[in-house]
Each structure stands twice: as structure tokens, then as C-alpha cells.
Design a protein around this motif. Structure first.
Motif, short mmCIF file in Angstrom:
data_model
loop_
_atom_site.label_atom_id
_atom_site.label_comp_id
_atom_site.label_asym_id
_atom_site.label_seq_id
_atom_site.Cartn_x
_atom_site.Cartn_y
_atom_site.Cartn_z
N GLY A 30 0.83 -1.20 0.00
CA GLY A 30 0.00 0.00 0.00
C GLY A 30 0.86 1.24 0.00
N ASP A 31 0.64 2.11 0.98
CA ASP A 31 1.43 3.35 1.06
C ASP A 31 2.54 3.27 2.08
OD1 ASP A 31 -0.10 3.34 3.35
OD2 ASP A 31 -0.77 5.41 3.16
N ARG A 32 2.98 2.04 2.40
CA ARG A 32 4.03 1.83 3.40
C ARG A 32 5.22 1.09 2.79
NH1 ARG A 32 3.19 4.98 7.57
NH2 ARG A 32 4.54 3.65 8.81
N MET A 33 6.43 1.48 3.19
CA MET A 33 7.64 0.77 2.79
C MET A 33 8.12 -0.01 4.00
SD MET A 33 11.22 2.13 1.13
CE MET A 33 10.48 2.37 -0.49
N ARG A 34 8.59 -1.23 3.76
CA ARG A 34 9.08 -2.09 4.82
C ARG A 34 10.53 -2.43 4.53
NH1 ARG A 34 3.67 -4.70 5.65
NH2 ARG A 34 2.60 -3.02 6.74
N LEU A 35 11.41 -2.07 5.49
CA LEU A 35 12.84 -2.32 5.36
C LEU A 35 13.26 -3.36 6.38
CD1 LEU A 35 13.94 1.43 5.21
CD2 LEU A 35 13.61 -0.12 3.27
N PRO A 36 13.53 -4.59 5.97
CA PRO A 36 14.02 -5.58 6.93
C PRO A 36 15.37 -5.15 7.50
CG PRO A 36 13.18 -6.67 4.97
CD PRO A 36 13.25 -5.19 4.66
N VAL A 37 15.50 -5.29 8.80
CA VAL A 37 16.73 -4.96 9.53
C VAL A 37 17.06 -6.14 10.43
CG1 VAL A 37 16.39 -2.45 9.43
CG2 VAL A 37 15.40 -3.74 11.32
N ALA A 38 18.23 -6.12 11.03
CA ALA A 38 18.66 -7.23 11.88
C ALA A 38 17.68 -7.47 13.02
CB ALA A 38 20.05 -6.95 12.43
N ALA A 39 17.49 -8.74 13.37
CA ALA A 39 16.63 -9.10 14.50
C ALA A 39 17.13 -8.39 15.75
CB ALA A 39 16.61 -10.61 14.69
N GLY A 40 16.20 -7.87 16.54
CA GLY A 40 16.55 -7.13 17.75
C GLY A 40 16.57 -5.63 17.55
N SER A 41 16.55 -5.18 16.30
CA SER A 41 16.61 -3.75 16.01
C SER A 41 15.36 -3.00 16.47
CB SER A 41 16.81 -3.51 14.52
OG SER A 41 18.05 -4.04 14.09
N ALA A 42 14.21 -3.66 16.48
CA ALA A 42 12.97 -3.00 16.90
C ALA A 42 13.08 -2.50 18.33
CB ALA A 42 11.79 -3.95 16.75
N GLU A 43 13.76 -3.27 19.17
CA GLU A 43 13.95 -2.87 20.57
C GLU A 43 14.85 -1.65 20.67
OE1 GLU A 43 15.50 -6.24 22.65
OE2 GLU A 43 13.87 -7.54 21.96
N GLU A 44 15.72 -1.46 19.70
CA GLU A 44 16.67 -0.34 19.72
C GLU A 44 16.09 0.96 19.19
OE1 GLU A 44 19.56 -0.71 21.15
OE2 GLU A 44 19.37 -2.87 21.38
N LEU A 45 15.00 0.89 18.40
CA LEU A 45 14.50 2.09 17.72
C LEU A 45 14.14 3.23 18.67
CD1 LEU A 45 13.83 3.45 15.02
CD2 LEU A 45 11.50 2.58 15.30
N PRO A 46 13.38 3.03 19.74
CA PRO A 46 13.06 4.17 20.61
C PRO A 46 14.31 4.85 21.18
CG PRO A 46 11.65 2.31 21.14
CD PRO A 46 12.69 1.81 20.18
N GLY A 47 15.27 4.07 21.62
CA GLY A 47 16.52 4.65 22.15
C GLY A 47 17.32 5.36 21.08
N LEU A 48 17.36 4.80 19.89
CA LEU A 48 18.08 5.45 18.79
C LEU A 48 17.43 6.79 18.43
CD1 LEU A 48 18.97 2.66 16.20
CD2 LEU A 48 20.54 4.17 17.39
#
Length: 198
Positions: A78-96
Motif C-alpha cells: 500500500g502506502d508503506r515501505m518495509r525495510l528488513p533490519v537485523a533481528a533485535g533492532s525493533a527494541e533499539e528504535l526508541p533509544g536510537l
């Protein structure tokens, strides 16, 4: 009757049905890439085991795409792009985002990690039922698909301390670029250019 043989008819096996398109998709992800899928239809990928996903608006993602290497894996739905990143990166996003001083803004940049699912784009070259070459409107598609036989996870963006390497972009740089482009998009939507009077 001595020596007579009973003539009980043997059951005839039912003819084999061709694989359902969803079964082919599931087979490609599970057997060719080693990625887990969730049971049921449509085929959905289990996020958080082999990879996490940065999810951002397609318009912002196009600018990010120009800064990614040609071996980067990228999907669109749809109107979203999805970029696969290394496992565990989702936990790092708020801090980054906080560290990069983007934490106070609503950027429409989210990370999908453990416990989430992502619609599985059709494998490259597979027909897309119901929508011709591009698939049904809103269906997930690969812009840059993963390549079976190549260690996909080694090429995903990661924090330098967590691995990554090779030609993989650094997760900090990717998040910084994505946050900048999401913010630019947010500003364009909030403050459209003034109309020019004739």
C-alpha cells in the motif's frame, strides 16, 4: 476352496491437486529462505526471529531507498515501505530516536519486532493471483527481494556492535535518514507550498 484368492478391490488414490499458490509462497519462504510463516491464509511472515522491520511511509521511503545499497531488501505494501533490519533492532528504535534527538516528534516511523507478523510479498517471478503482474491493490510486493542461497540476515542493517558488516548499512545511519525523511514528509503535509496567483 483351497487356493482361492480373495479379490478385494484396492482403493485407488485420489489424483494429486496442484499446489495452492499460498502453499508455493509458504514453501519459498520456509524452505528457500528459512523464514518462519504463520499458519493460515494469507501467508504472513513471523517478524523478530530472523529479521525485524522498519515501517515508514512510502513517500519518505523512496528518499531512503536512494541511500541504501543495491543489495538491500525492500518491500512495499500500500502506502508503506518495509525495510528488513537485523533481528533485535525493533527494541533499539526508541533509544536510537531519542539519541538522535527525534524522540519528541511523531515521525510515523515504527519498528516491527518479536511477536508481530508481516504480509508475505509474492516471491520474485511468482504470479500474483487476482491482480496481474502487480498483484491486488494493497498487496505486499518486493522492490528488492531477498535472494535464496545468500545469507540475507548478514546483509541487513544492524548496530555495529550487534553484527551487520559486509555491505550492510549501519542501523544508526539508516534510522537517522529515515527519521529525517519522515520529518520532511510531515512538514510538507502540514505546510503545503503556497499557491501561485496568476
Amino acid at each position: 476352496m483351497v487356493g482361492s484368492v480373495s479379490t478385494v478391490p484396492l482403493p485407488v488414490p485420489l489424483p494429486r491437486r496442484p499446489l495452492d499458490p499460498a502453499d508455493r509462497v509458504r514453501h519459498w519462504y520456509e524452505n528457500e529462505l528459512g523464514w518462519a510463516t504463520a499458519p493460515g491464509a494469507p501467508v504472513r511472515l513471523v517478524v523478530g526471529r530472523r529479521f525485524d522491520v522498519l515501517d515508514l511511509p512510502l513517500e519518505a521511503g523512496r528518499a531512503v531507498l536512494r541511500r541504501l545499497g543495491p543489495e538491500s531488501v525492500v518491500a512495499v505494501q500500500g502506502d508503506r515501505m518495509r525495510l528488513p533490519v537485523a533481528a533485535g533492532s525493533a527494541e533499539e528504535l526508541p533509544g536510537l530516536l531519542q539519541w538522535l534527538e527525534w524522540g519528541a516528534l511523531d515521525l510515523d516511523l515504527v519498528a516491527l519486532g518479536a511477536g508481530t507478523l508481516m504480509d508475505a510479498p509474492s516471491p520474485p517471478g511468482a504470479g500474483r493471483p487476482g491482480g496481474g503482474r502487480r498483484g491486488p491493490r494493497g498487496a505486499a510486493v518486493w522492490l528488492r527481494p531477498p535472494v535464496p542461497g545468500r545469507e540475507v540476515e548478514a546483509s541487513l542493517p544492524a548496530l555495529s556492535a550487534l553484527g551487520g558488516g559486509g555491505g550492510a548499512p549501519d542501523l544508526v545511519r539508516l534510522v537517522s535518514t529515515a527519521a529525517t525523511e519522515c520529518h520532511r514528509l510531515r512538514l510538507r503535509r502540514a505546510c503545503p507550498p503556497p499557491s501561485v496567483l496568476p
